[in-house]
Design a protein around this motif. Structure first.
Motif, mmCIF file in Angstrom:
data_model
loop_
_atom_site.group_PDB
_atom_site.id
_atom_site.type_symbol
_atom_site.label_atom_id
_atom_site.label_comp_id
_atom_site.label_asym_id
_atom_site.label_seq_id
_atom_site.Cartn_x
_atom_site.Cartn_y
_atom_site.Cartn_z
ATOM 1 N N LYS A 37 33.960 -26.697 -18.888
ATOM 2 C CA LYS A 37 34.564 -27.735 -18.048
ATOM 3 C C LYS A 37 34.957 -26.895 -16.854
ATOM 4 O O LYS A 37 35.400 -25.654 -16.672
ATOM 5 C CB LYS A 37 35.822 -28.285 -18.560
ATOM 6 C CG LYS A 37 36.572 -29.032 -17.656
ATOM 7 C CD LYS A 37 35.838 -30.226 -17.213
ATOM 8 C CE LYS A 37 36.671 -30.957 -15.909
ATOM 9 N NZ LYS A 37 35.948 -32.100 -15.673
ATOM 10 N N ASN A 46 33.366 -42.177 -14.558
ATOM 11 C CA ASN A 46 34.285 -41.272 -14.888
ATOM 12 C C ASN A 46 35.047 -40.940 -13.447
ATOM 13 O O ASN A 46 34.408 -40.554 -12.583
ATOM 14 C CB ASN A 46 34.044 -39.994 -15.698
ATOM 15 C CG ASN A 46 33.641 -39.051 -14.689
ATOM 16 O OD1 ASN A 46 34.338 -38.062 -14.207
ATOM 17 N ND2 ASN A 46 32.383 -38.775 -14.366
ATOM 18 N N MET A 91 37.575 -38.291 -13.740
ATOM 19 C CA MET A 91 38.520 -37.382 -14.365
ATOM 20 C C MET A 91 39.438 -36.586 -13.590
ATOM 21 O O MET A 91 40.800 -36.270 -13.893
ATOM 22 C CB MET A 91 37.881 -36.335 -15.381
ATOM 23 C CG MET A 91 36.766 -36.854 -16.280
ATOM 24 S SD MET A 91 37.343 -38.245 -17.295
ATOM 25 C CE MET A 91 38.211 -37.146 -18.800
ATOM 26 N N GLY A 92 38.999 -36.143 -12.453
ATOM 27 C CA GLY A 92 39.792 -35.260 -11.681
ATOM 28 C C GLY A 92 40.127 -33.922 -11.838
ATOM 29 O O GLY A 92 41.144 -33.346 -11.688
ATOM 30 N N LEU A 93 38.967 -33.230 -12.484
ATOM 31 C CA LEU A 93 39.035 -31.781 -12.752
ATOM 32 C C LEU A 93 40.295 -31.503 -13.827
ATOM 33 O O LEU A 93 41.014 -30.510 -13.519
ATOM 34 C CB LEU A 93 39.162 -31.057 -11.620
ATOM 35 C CG LEU A 93 37.659 -30.996 -10.861
ATOM 36 C CD1 LEU A 93 37.860 -30.127 -9.611
ATOM 37 C CD2 LEU A 93 36.619 -30.595 -11.689
ATOM 38 N N ASN A 122 30.716 -25.330 -9.102
ATOM 39 C CA ASN A 122 30.658 -26.870 -8.861
ATOM 40 C C ASN A 122 30.735 -27.220 -7.399
ATOM 41 O O ASN A 122 31.870 -27.123 -6.815
ATOM 42 C CB ASN A 122 31.384 -27.619 -9.656
ATOM 43 C CG ASN A 122 31.507 -28.991 -9.674
ATOM 44 O OD1 ASN A 122 30.729 -29.526 -8.893
ATOM 45 N ND2 ASN A 122 32.080 -29.712 -10.590
ATOM 46 N N CYS A 163 32.294 -32.208 -7.344
ATOM 47 C CA CYS A 163 32.980 -33.203 -7.869
ATOM 48 C C CYS A 163 33.314 -34.219 -7.066
ATOM 49 O O CYS A 163 33.764 -34.144 -5.939
ATOM 50 C CB CYS A 163 34.180 -32.513 -8.513
ATOM 51 S SG CYS A 163 35.659 -33.548 -9.189
ATOM 52 N N PRO A 164 33.001 -35.582 -7.464
ATOM 53 C CA PRO A 164 33.205 -36.702 -6.611
ATOM 54 C C PRO A 164 34.695 -37.303 -6.700
ATOM 55 O O PRO A 164 34.840 -38.561 -6.240
ATOM 56 C CB PRO A 164 32.274 -37.463 -7.035
ATOM 57 C CG PRO A 164 32.005 -37.268 -8.362
ATOM 58 C CD PRO A 164 32.325 -35.849 -8.715
ATOM 59 N N ASN A 165 35.606 -36.685 -7.649
ATOM 60 C CA ASN A 165 36.673 -37.432 -8.204
ATOM 61 C C ASN A 165 38.060 -37.031 -7.841
ATOM 62 O O ASN A 165 39.170 -37.133 -8.417
ATOM 63 C CB ASN A 165 36.643 -37.685 -9.630
ATOM 64 C CG ASN A 165 35.366 -38.201 -10.213
ATOM 65 O OD1 ASN A 165 34.855 -39.215 -9.487
ATOM 66 N ND2 ASN A 165 34.669 -37.787 -11.123
ATOM 67 N N ASN A 211 24.760 -33.737 -10.377
ATOM 68 C CA ASN A 211 26.249 -34.252 -10.968
ATOM 69 C C ASN A 211 26.486 -35.682 -11.037
ATOM 70 O O ASN A 211 25.141 -36.377 -10.524
ATOM 71 C CB ASN A 211 27.284 -33.732 -9.863
ATOM 72 C CG ASN A 211 28.557 -33.547 -10.560
ATOM 73 O OD1 ASN A 211 29.387 -34.615 -11.307
ATOM 74 N ND2 ASN A 211 29.512 -32.359 -10.238
ATOM 75 N N SER A 212 27.329 -36.337 -11.291
ATOM 76 C CA SER A 212 27.436 -37.795 -11.372
ATOM 77 C C SER A 212 27.017 -38.506 -10.093
ATOM 78 O O SER A 212 27.293 -38.038 -8.984
ATOM 79 C CB SER A 212 28.773 -38.491 -11.828
ATOM 80 O OG SER A 212 29.579 -37.975 -11.224
HETATM 81 O O1 LIG Z 1 32.172 -32.454 -10.930
HETATM 82 C C1 LIG Z 1 32.576 -33.451 -11.811
HETATM 83 N N1 LIG Z 1 31.609 -34.506 -11.782
HETATM 84 C C2 LIG Z 1 32.248 -35.417 -12.715
HETATM 85 O O2 LIG Z 1 31.372 -36.625 -12.748
HETATM 86 N N2 LIG Z 1 33.808 -35.589 -13.107
HETATM 87 C C3 LIG Z 1 34.312 -34.501 -13.175
HETATM 88 C C4 LIG Z 1 35.858 -34.804 -12.888
HETATM 89 O O3 LIG Z 1 36.114 -35.628 -12.406
HETATM 90 O O4 LIG Z 1 36.638 -33.717 -13.341
HETATM 91 N N3 LIG Z 1 33.869 -33.545 -12.128
#
Ligand SMILES: O=C1NC(=O)NC(C(=O)O)N1
Length: 311
Positions: free
Chosen positions: A45, A69, A71-73, A127, A130-132, A194-195
């Motif tokens: 992760k 998602n 999640m926010g790392l 990374n 991360c979009p979150n 990534n997403s």
């Molecule tokens: O880089 C990320 N991509 C995602 O889709 N979710 C996670 C996250 O939100 O932690 N981080």
């Protein structure tokens, strides 16, 4: 019989499949489960300097054609994953990748120095996408910021590494980002994608969003993102010089794994499907990929990698 093995950047994988960072890889128990599965490798992760709780729940939801998602790392902090990497059985034949996603450039540099000094046979996946994180832009969408971050990173991290990229949607952006990435020789691979950031899934029965963070906005995965993932894999395979592209996005069977490799992927990561099905998906997808290769008369992945036909 077909040969699913792939050797790249000094790592040897018995098959091209592994988990997408973020899925089944936050705890050592989860990481061990992926390592014990038919996956050809393991990635952790994305870690930050300090442990993080992440965003309020619900922060993941299955959707009709994939997942959303935010999640926010959430993660145990980089020292946890550094410790896992130090104790990992590198002779297991399954390479370990470490995903790093600092909240600031300084955090990234501190973590990368620690991984450098530990001198482990792991590869870093930085990374940039991360979009979150509420209020924080995805570095990968700012070409100048990406170039600056990478310039600082290579000053402290002298080993080969990779970056996790967000999806791009415009040929000019593919070219711009490829130009940035090509100026870093030690950047040896990119993971696309990534997403797809900040989508909105609505449940009409409850007339509500399905995740709590960011008023329901979250990164999309699964079937929704397959064509975008394939485009990013193919474009970066074409535009990057001497670098590998790892495919991620929409892989749920041997078919999409075959597509990603045909588009140029060296190896492929499974996210939403792994989250929903569990680690058994790796053996299933592996066998499905082998059957497709058998049926088409391909013996190795190299027989068809990057050979997508155009018209
Ligand atoms: O880089 C990320 N991509 C995602 O889709 N979710 C996670 C996250 O939100 O932690 N981080």
């Amino acid at each position: 019989a077909v040969d699913l093995s792939v050797s790249w950047l000094g790592v040897n994988m018995e098959n091209p499949l592994y988990n997408a960072s973020g899925v089944m890889c936050r705890s050592r128990e989860e990481l061990d489960a992926v390592a014990a599965s038919a996956a050809g490798a393991v990635v952790t992760k994305s870690c930050t300097l300090s442990p993080r709780e992440g965003n309020p729940e619900p922060r993941y939801a299955r959707a009709p054609h994939g997942s959303i998602n935010s999640m926010g790392l959430p993660n145990a902090g980089y020292e946890y994953y550094l410790d896992y990497a130090k104790n990992y059985d590198h002779a297991s034949g399954k390479p370990l990748f470490v995903s790093v996603s600092g909240m600031t450039l300084e955090e990234n540099l501190t973590m990368l120095k620690a991984f450098r000094d530990a001198d482990l046979p792991c590869l870093v996946e930085l990374n940039l996408s991360c979009p979150n994180l509420p209020g924080k832009a995805q570095i990968g969408y700012d070409f100048a910021a990406s170039s600056h971050v990478l310039s600082e990173v290579v000053k402290v991290y002298d080993k080969p590494f990779g970056v996790k990229l967000p999806p791009y949607f415009d040929p000019v952006h593919f070219a711009e980002m490829a130009s940035v990435l090509n100026s870093f020789p030690s950047l040896k691979y990119v993971t696309c994608i990534n997403s797809v950031g900040n989508g909105l899934v609505i449940d009409i029965d409850s007339e509500s969003v399905v995740i709590k963070p960011k008023a329901g906005l979250g990164g999309l995965g699964g079937d929704y993102v397959l064509p975008t993932a394939l485009a990013n894999v193919r474009e970066f395979s074409r535009l990057l010089d001497g670098k590998h592209v790892i495919g991620c996005g929409g892989i749920k069977s041997g078919r999409e794994a075959f597509m990603h490799i045909l588009a140029g992927a060296t190896a492929v990561q499974v996210g939403t499907c792994l989250y929903e099905e569990g680690a058994g998906c790796f053996a299933r997808i592996r066998d499905e990929l082998a059957a497709i290769m058998e049926e088409k008369g391909y013996r190795t992945l190299a027989d068809f990698r990057g050979k997508l036909l155009t018209m």
